[in-house]
Design a protein around this motif. Structure first.
Motif, PDB file in Angstrom:
ATOM      1  N   CYS A  87       0.799  -1.229   0.000  1.00  0.00           N
ATOM      2  CA  CYS A  87       0.000   0.000   0.000  1.00  0.00           C
ATOM      3  C   CYS A  87       0.824   1.268   0.000  1.00  0.00           C
ATOM      4  O   CYS A  87       0.380   2.311  -0.475  1.00  0.00           O
ATOM      5  N   LEU A 130      -1.889  -5.662   3.754  1.00  0.00           N
ATOM      6  CA  LEU A 130      -1.146  -4.446   3.424  1.00  0.00           C
ATOM      7  C   LEU A 130       0.055  -4.753   2.532  1.00  0.00           C
ATOM      8  O   LEU A 130       0.436  -3.942   1.683  1.00  0.00           O
ATOM      9  N   SER A 174      -2.614  -5.228  -1.499  1.00  0.00           N
ATOM     10  CA  SER A 174      -2.882  -3.792  -1.614  1.00  0.00           C
ATOM     11  C   SER A 174      -2.169  -3.229  -2.841  1.00  0.00           C
ATOM     12  O   SER A 174      -1.942  -3.946  -3.805  1.00  0.00           O
ATOM     13  N   GLY A 233      -4.623  -3.993  -5.044  1.00  0.00           N
ATOM     14  CA  GLY A 233      -5.740  -3.555  -4.221  1.00  0.00           C
ATOM     15  C   GLY A 233      -6.663  -2.586  -4.933  1.00  0.00           C
ATOM     16  O   GLY A 233      -7.885  -2.694  -4.840  1.00  0.00           O
TER      17      GLY A 233
END
Length: 444
Positions: free
Chosen positions: A242, A268, A272, A276
């Motif tokens: 992320c 994460l 992501s 994501g």
């Protein structure tokens, strides 16, 4: 001297065999799906056809054994006897604060890596497994560790200390470490050559954009700040990571969904980023095709990724004060004109003038190019990275007794006359595919 380099990931092992005396790559390749069923090696030796073989590799030991077999293969191999390999260089993602330079691996060094493995749980355990396996299979040659974090040990404390309880740094080592160090080292030294300056005279912003992505502010030839932090999760939008988020989000999601900390950490890191946002893709080429076809989430993904890079460029321009050049490197950085364009649009007031046509045709990993306009105060280069060259040279210098910390060490690729012979051989195909590329190539 023939040197092997190994880059052991959690499910892959990349390798290179390099003849230092002839300055020539003899072979390179990758074993994929290590620790999983369906492992496969893709091996290429200089002047020989590509070789593939499927063979399950439940551990890194089997993967490295498979590499050795490929390197010695009578038809597809690169050397005739294992004794020709005189040293092995290993990539280690996280060296913590223990190491500011590459080192010869000893039992004590391995123990240090194990003691800080929790700082890079997705990377260091695999690096350690690869080191231990290679030392068992190649016990009669020295092994060296080249750490991603070493390059960033020049950062000032105001760059690497977080606004957290200071005792977290003192007791648990919580600080910004930064990664992609070998890539930043190589591209920063090559940028200095292109600028006609000494490394110590250059201020740069280098964007290493691949599945993993980070950006580095280089001041007077040394790392000054970087986007990745305690782990490789912080910073830019990546393939499955992320990057920067509100740190309260994981706690909020755990409260709303009942997910465990481990499950959220996995999301994460692995679900992501580009994956994501799009819900489908990790490879930016797939995202580019979908965006061209009007997929709104693909377009949004490109915009978010480029905008995040733009924000870091602006911040690092402010931090450095003077910037000689912005450099793009790694898979997307080298062959992703759309992301480069989004990242640089609107920065003319800051002295960055992108040439759209130069940017469009800069689609090669075999040459260094300039994609800024002739009158741009800040130059924009695309420099194909060569992490294996840094690993190889550090290993050679350690064996030769000439190695020193990078602030006092001069690499062969800092010489203005340095050329990568293998890349030059492949370059004509790229120029044929991308007319106009030949006009923006530097140092051919």
């Amino acid at each position: 001297m023939v040197i092997m380099t190994l880059n052991c990931g959690s499910s892959s092992v990349k390798y290179q065999i390099y003849d230092w005396d002839k300055k020539r790559r003899l072979a390179s390749g990758i074993v994929e799906r290590v620790t999983q069923k369906g492992s496969v090696i893709v091996h290429e030796a200089a002047g020989k056809p590509e070789y593939k073989k499927e063979q399950d590799c439940p551990t890194h030991r089997e993967a490295i054994q498979l590499i050795i077999e490929a390197v010695l293969h009578p038809e597809y191999g690169a050397i005739s006897d294992l004794s020709e390999i005189k040293a092995v260089g290993h990539r280690v993602v996280h060296g913590g604060e223990k190491f500011a330079q590459s080192v010869v691996i000893t039992d004590e060094v391995v123990e240090v890596f194990k003691s800080i493995a929790h700082l890079a749980p997705l990377h260091n355990p695999a690096n350690i497994q690869g080191i231990e396996a290679a030392r068992q299979l190649l016990p009669d040659v020295p092994h060296c560790a080249i750490m991603d974090t070493a390059w960033h040990q020049t950062m000032p404390d105001h760059s690497y200390i977080y606004a957290l309880p200071y005792e977290w740094y003192e007791k648990y080592g919580v600080r910004r470490y930064g990664f992609h160090g070998t890539s930043f080292l190589y591209t920063s030294r090559r940028a200095a050559v292109l600028l006609g300056k000494k490394p110590s005279e250059t201020n740069l912003i280098i964007a290493h954009i691949g599945n993993g992505a980070s950006i580095n502010a280089v001041k007077n030839g040394c790392s000054y700040d970087t986007s990745m932090g305690l782990t490789p999760l912080e910073g830019l939008v990546m393939g499955t990571r992320c990057g920067d988020i509100d740190p309260a989000i994981p706690f909020y999601i755990m409260q709303q969904t009942g997910l465990s900390p481990k499950e959220v950490e996995s999301i994460l890191n692995k679900k992501s980023g580009v994956l994501g946002i799009t819900g489908k893709w990790v490879d930016r080429r797939d995202v580019e095709i979908a965006a061209e076809q009007g997929d709104k989430r693909a377009i949004l993904c490109q915009t978010i990724e480029g905008y995040r890079i733009k924000k870091y460029i602006g911040a690092y321009m402010a931090a450095l004060g003077r910037v000689d050049a912005i450099v793009f490197t790694a898979g997307v950085g080298e062959k992703g004109p759309i992301i480069r364009q989004i990242a640089l649009e609107g920065l003319e007031a800051l002295g960055v003038k992108l040439d759209p046509e130069r940017n469009r045709v800069s689609m090669t990993r075999n040459a260094e190019t300039i994609i800024s306009t002739d009158d741009s105060p800040v130059k924009v280069f695309v420099i194909p990275t060569d992490e294996e060259m840094v690993m190889t040279e550090d290993t050679y210098a350690l064996m030769n007794g000439t190695y020193d910390i990078h602030t006092r060490f001069t690499y062969t690729f800092e010489n203005p006359s340095y050329r990568n012979a293998e890349r030059l051989e492949k370059l004509p195909r790229d120029m044929e595919k991308w007319p106009g590329l030949e006009k923006i190539i530097l140092n051919t």
